[in-house]
Design a protein around this motif. Sequence first.
Motif, PDB file in Angstrom:
ATOM      1  N   LEU A   1       2.527   7.701 -11.988  1.00 47.84           N
ATOM      2  CA  LEU A   1       3.021   6.508 -12.671  1.00 47.84           C
ATOM      3  C   LEU A   1       2.013   5.375 -12.504  1.00 47.84           C
ATOM      4  CD1 LEU A   1       6.761   6.557 -11.523  1.00 47.84           C
ATOM      5  CD2 LEU A   1       5.835   7.342 -13.708  1.00 47.84           C
ATOM      6  N   ARG A   2       1.920   4.534 -13.492  1.00 49.52           N
ATOM      7  CA  ARG A   2       1.030   3.382 -13.415  1.00 49.52           C
ATOM      8  C   ARG A   2       1.618   2.345 -12.462  1.00 49.52           C
ATOM      9  NH1 ARG A   2      -0.584   2.231 -19.770  1.00 49.52           N
ATOM     10  NH2 ARG A   2      -1.409   4.312 -20.246  1.00 49.52           N
ATOM     11  N   VAL A   3       0.771   1.657 -11.731  1.00 52.00           N
ATOM     12  CA  VAL A   3       1.260   0.667 -10.781  1.00 52.00           C
ATOM     13  C   VAL A   3       0.234  -0.450 -10.595  1.00 52.00           C
ATOM     14  CG1 VAL A   3       0.395   2.037  -8.849  1.00 52.00           C
ATOM     15  CG2 VAL A   3       2.154   0.308  -8.448  1.00 52.00           C
ATOM     16  N   GLN A   4       0.731  -1.668 -10.465  1.00 48.72           N
ATOM     17  CA  GLN A   4      -0.081  -2.829 -10.093  1.00 48.72           C
ATOM     18  C   GLN A   4       0.647  -3.555  -8.980  1.00 48.72           C
ATOM     19  OE1 GLN A   4      -1.516  -5.436 -13.243  1.00 48.72           O
ATOM     20  NE2 GLN A   4      -1.398  -3.782 -14.749  1.00 48.72           N
ATOM     21  N   ASP A   5      -0.097  -4.143  -8.040  1.00 48.77           N
ATOM     22  CA  ASP A   5       0.576  -4.840  -6.939  1.00 48.77           C
ATOM     23  C   ASP A   5       0.078  -6.268  -6.813  1.00 48.77           C
ATOM     24  OD1 ASP A   5      -1.366  -4.591  -4.129  1.00 48.77           O
ATOM     25  OD2 ASP A   5      -1.861  -3.355  -5.876  1.00 48.77           O
ATOM     26  N   PHE A   6       0.974  -7.134  -6.319  1.00 51.33           N
ATOM     27  CA  PHE A   6       0.701  -8.558  -6.147  1.00 51.33           C
ATOM     28  C   PHE A   6       1.285  -9.010  -4.815  1.00 51.33           C
ATOM     29  CE2 PHE A   6       1.086  -7.453 -10.564  1.00 51.33           C
ATOM     30  CZ  PHE A   6       0.049  -8.122 -11.200  1.00 51.33           C
ATOM     31  N   ASP A   7       0.616  -9.969  -4.166  1.00 47.67           N
ATOM     32  CA  ASP A   7       1.085 -10.378  -2.839  1.00 47.67           C
ATOM     33  C   ASP A   7       2.086 -11.531  -2.871  1.00 47.67           C
ATOM     34  OD1 ASP A   7      -0.565 -12.467  -3.481  1.00 47.67           O
ATOM     35  OD2 ASP A   7      -2.015 -12.109  -1.875  1.00 47.67           O
ATOM     36  N   ASN A   8       2.314 -12.119  -4.055  1.00 45.99           N
ATOM     37  CA  ASN A   8       3.361 -13.131  -4.156  1.00 45.99           C
ATOM     38  C   ASN A   8       3.781 -13.304  -5.617  1.00 45.99           C
ATOM     39  OD1 ASN A   8       1.848 -15.512  -5.407  1.00 45.99           O
ATOM     40  ND2 ASN A   8       0.582 -15.143  -3.582  1.00 45.99           N
TER      41      ASN A   8
ATOM     42  N   ARG B   1       0.831  -1.206   0.000  1.00 43.19           N
ATOM     43  CA  ARG B   1       0.000   0.000   0.000  1.00 43.19           C
ATOM     44  C   ARG B   1       0.860   1.249   0.000  1.00 43.19           C
ATOM     45  NH1 ARG B   1      -3.220  -2.998   3.686  1.00 43.19           N
ATOM     46  NH2 ARG B   1      -2.184  -1.952   5.426  1.00 43.19           N
ATOM     47  N   SER B   2       1.911   1.232   0.815  1.00 45.38           N
ATOM     48  CA  SER B   2       2.797   2.386   0.922  1.00 45.38           C
ATOM     49  C   SER B   2       3.505   2.655  -0.394  1.00 45.38           C
ATOM     50  CB  SER B   2       3.825   2.149   2.037  1.00 45.38           C
ATOM     51  OG  SER B   2       4.763   3.196   2.100  1.00 45.38           O
ATOM     52  N   LEU B   3       4.047   1.601  -0.997  1.00 45.43           N
ATOM     53  CA  LEU B   3       4.767   1.758  -2.261  1.00 45.43           C
ATOM     54  C   LEU B   3       3.828   2.207  -3.374  1.00 45.43           C
ATOM     55  CD1 LEU B   3       7.084  -1.397  -2.226  1.00 45.43           C
ATOM     56  CD2 LEU B   3       7.766   0.976  -1.853  1.00 45.43           C
ATOM     57  N   LYS B   4       2.652   1.617  -3.398  1.00 48.55           N
ATOM     58  CA  LYS B   4       1.680   1.961  -4.446  1.00 48.55           C
ATOM     59  C   LYS B   4       1.286   3.430  -4.352  1.00 48.55           C
ATOM     60  CE  LYS B   4      -2.641   0.447  -6.580  1.00 48.55           C
ATOM     61  NZ  LYS B   4      -3.778  -0.509  -6.529  1.00 48.55           N
ATOM     62  N   LEU B   5       1.022   3.910  -3.138  1.00 51.14           N
ATOM     63  CA  LEU B   5       0.645   5.310  -2.947  1.00 51.14           C
ATOM     64  C   LEU B   5       1.774   6.233  -3.379  1.00 51.14           C
ATOM     65  CD1 LEU B   5      -1.300   7.455  -1.892  1.00 51.14           C
ATOM     66  CD2 LEU B   5      -0.318   7.129   0.388  1.00 51.14           C
TER      67      LEU B   5
ATOM     68  N   PHE C   1      19.369  -2.951  -5.858  1.00 50.67           N
ATOM     69  CA  PHE C   1      19.120  -3.778  -4.682  1.00 50.67           C
ATOM     70  C   PHE C   1      19.057  -2.814  -3.502  1.00 50.67           C
ATOM     71  CE2 PHE C   1      19.875  -6.721  -1.280  1.00 50.67           C
ATOM     72  CZ  PHE C   1      19.407  -7.943  -1.731  1.00 50.67           C
ATOM     73  N   LEU C   2      17.846  -2.504  -3.052  1.00 50.60           N
ATOM     74  CA  LEU C   2      17.644  -1.470  -2.046  1.00 50.60           C
ATOM     75  C   LEU C   2      17.175  -2.065  -0.724  1.00 50.60           C
ATOM     76  CD1 LEU C   2      15.705   1.027  -4.342  1.00 50.60           C
ATOM     77  CD2 LEU C   2      18.169   0.960  -3.907  1.00 50.60           C
ATOM     78  N   THR C   3      17.671  -1.497   0.368  1.00 48.53           N
ATOM     79  CA  THR C   3      17.329  -1.979   1.706  1.00 48.53           C
ATOM     80  C   THR C   3      16.203  -1.144   2.305  1.00 48.53           C
ATOM     81  OG1 THR C   3      19.629  -2.683   2.041  1.00 48.53           O
ATOM     82  CG2 THR C   3      18.237  -2.482   3.994  1.00 48.53           C
ATOM     83  N   LYS C   4      15.192  -1.820   2.841  1.00 47.76           N
ATOM     84  CA  LYS C   4      14.082  -1.146   3.519  1.00 47.76           C
ATOM     85  C   LYS C   4      14.571  -0.592   4.858  1.00 47.76           C
ATOM     86  CE  LYS C   4      10.697  -4.515   1.744  1.00 47.76           C
ATOM     87  NZ  LYS C   4       9.737  -5.574   2.142  1.00 47.76           N
ATOM     88  N   PRO C   5      13.999   0.501   5.341  1.00 46.42           N
ATOM     89  CA  PRO C   5      13.034   1.348   4.627  1.00 46.42           C
ATOM     90  C   PRO C   5      13.741   2.178   3.561  1.00 46.42           C
ATOM     91  CG  PRO C   5      13.569   2.329   6.744  1.00 46.42           C
ATOM     92  CD  PRO C   5      14.287   1.007   6.707  1.00 46.42           C
ATOM     93  N   ILE C   6      13.154   2.209   2.392  1.00 44.32           N
ATOM     94  CA  ILE C   6      13.751   2.912   1.271  1.00 44.32           C
ATOM     95  C   ILE C   6      13.197   4.325   1.185  1.00 44.32           C
ATOM     96  CG2 ILE C   6      11.997   1.958  -0.272  1.00 44.32           C
ATOM     97  CD1 ILE C   6      15.594   2.878  -1.221  1.00 44.32           C
ATOM     98  N   THR C   7      14.045   5.263   0.866  1.00 44.25           N
ATOM     99  CA  THR C   7      13.574   6.642   0.748  1.00 44.25           C
ATOM    100  C   THR C   7      12.850   6.820  -0.580  1.00 44.25           C
ATOM    101  OG1 THR C   7      15.568   7.470  -0.360  1.00 44.25           O
ATOM    102  CG2 THR C   7      15.552   7.459   2.063  1.00 44.25           C
ATOM    103  N   ARG C   8      11.951   7.778  -0.604  1.00 40.78           N
ATOM    104  CA  ARG C   8      11.181   8.080  -1.808  1.00 40.78           C
ATOM    105  C   ARG C   8      12.108   8.394  -2.979  1.00 40.78           C
ATOM    106  NH1 ARG C   8       6.070  10.657  -2.190  1.00 40.78           N
ATOM    107  NH2 ARG C   8       5.727  11.676  -4.207  1.00 40.78           N
ATOM    108  N   GLU C   9      13.131   9.210  -2.711  1.00 41.17           N
ATOM    109  CA  GLU C   9      14.034   9.648  -3.766  1.00 41.17           C
ATOM    110  C   GLU C   9      14.782   8.477  -4.390  1.00 41.17           C
ATOM    111  OE1 GLU C   9      13.818  10.994  -0.760  1.00 41.17           O
ATOM    112  OE2 GLU C   9      12.795  12.861  -1.326  1.00 41.17           O
ATOM    113  N   LYS C  10      15.309   7.585  -3.548  1.00 38.66           N
ATOM    114  CA  LYS C  10      16.077   6.453  -4.061  1.00 38.66           C
ATOM    115  C   LYS C  10      15.200   5.525  -4.900  1.00 38.66           C
ATOM    116  CE  LYS C  10      19.865   6.039  -0.736  1.00 38.66           C
ATOM    117  NZ  LYS C  10      20.516   5.137   0.262  1.00 38.66           N
ATOM    118  N   LEU C  11      14.006   5.273  -4.432  1.00 39.01           N
ATOM    119  CA  LEU C  11      13.117   4.376  -5.159  1.00 39.01           C
ATOM    120  C   LEU C  11      12.745   4.959  -6.513  1.00 39.01           C
ATOM    121  CD1 LEU C  11      11.442   1.824  -5.317  1.00 39.01           C
ATOM    122  CD2 LEU C  11       9.585   3.039  -4.154  1.00 39.01           C
ATOM    123  N   LEU C  12      12.393   6.232  -6.531  1.00 38.04           N
ATOM    124  CA  LEU C  12      11.984   6.854  -7.793  1.00 38.04           C
ATOM    125  C   LEU C  12      13.135   6.936  -8.785  1.00 38.04           C
ATOM    126  CD1 LEU C  12       9.638   9.695  -6.477  1.00 38.04           C
ATOM    127  CD2 LEU C  12       8.991   7.532  -7.565  1.00 38.04           C
ATOM    128  N   VAL C  13      14.332   7.194  -8.285  1.00 36.44           N
ATOM    129  CA  VAL C  13      15.507   7.218  -9.170  1.00 36.44           C
ATOM    130  C   VAL C  13      15.707   5.832  -9.796  1.00 36.44           C
ATOM    131  CG1 VAL C  13      18.029   7.328  -9.207  1.00 36.44           C
ATOM    132  CG2 VAL C  13      16.726   9.126  -8.079  1.00 36.44           C
TER     133      VAL C  13
END
Length: 210
Positions: free
Chosen positions: A30-37, A19-23, A103-115
């Motif tokens: 950006l378009r997004v779809q999520d799956f639980d596995n 939910r957090s990543l999708k939001l 390869f990113l470690t949680k919690p990931i910052t918004r900036e790093k993920l978007l880049v």
Amino acid sequence: MSLSEFTVFIIDDDAAVRRSLKLLIEQENLRVQDFDNAEVFLKALKPDFTGCIVTDINMPGMDGLQLQEALYHHQCTMPVIFLTGYGTIPRSVRAIKAGAVDFLTKPITREKLLVSIRAAFVECKKLMETNRHNCEAKSRLSKLTEREKEVMALVVQGFSSKEIATQLDISHRTVEIHRGNIMHKTGAANLLELAQLAHDTELDDYKYSN
């Protein structure tokens, strides 16, 4: 295809993370779809999916690295971004070597993920263009007869028509006819373009038999 038409596919067994990543991603329009596995995602996977995959590496059932291997067998070239709460160096190295974008470690910052996502989109577009180019090259090559492929393979290796005639035990005139047909069927304007076509389709490694 515009990068705005690409989709981010989130795969994570943690509903709160999804939910957090999708939001976060949707806020960037950006378009997004999520799956639980991973298994559910693979069942939904279609050849026309474009964009990138953001997946947890540690999941019950099929984990992220197993998913990456499955994507390879499905001939899916979408770039993969791994997220983990407790990643190890060996796993991250293995993921990157297998083609992961990041390869990113949680919690990931918004900036790093978007880049990482935008870099993955650019990589996806490059891969799509390469695949399209290779398909066009193979289509052009499919018009050739087996003999014409033999002649073309020797032409791009620098053999003269006389040398090709000797190697294939055919007349010089026949070689010249084949060369003309090859240029016409492939649409190559010159030897350089013909050599590039042969390289793209691996015809430069073509083996002929006498």
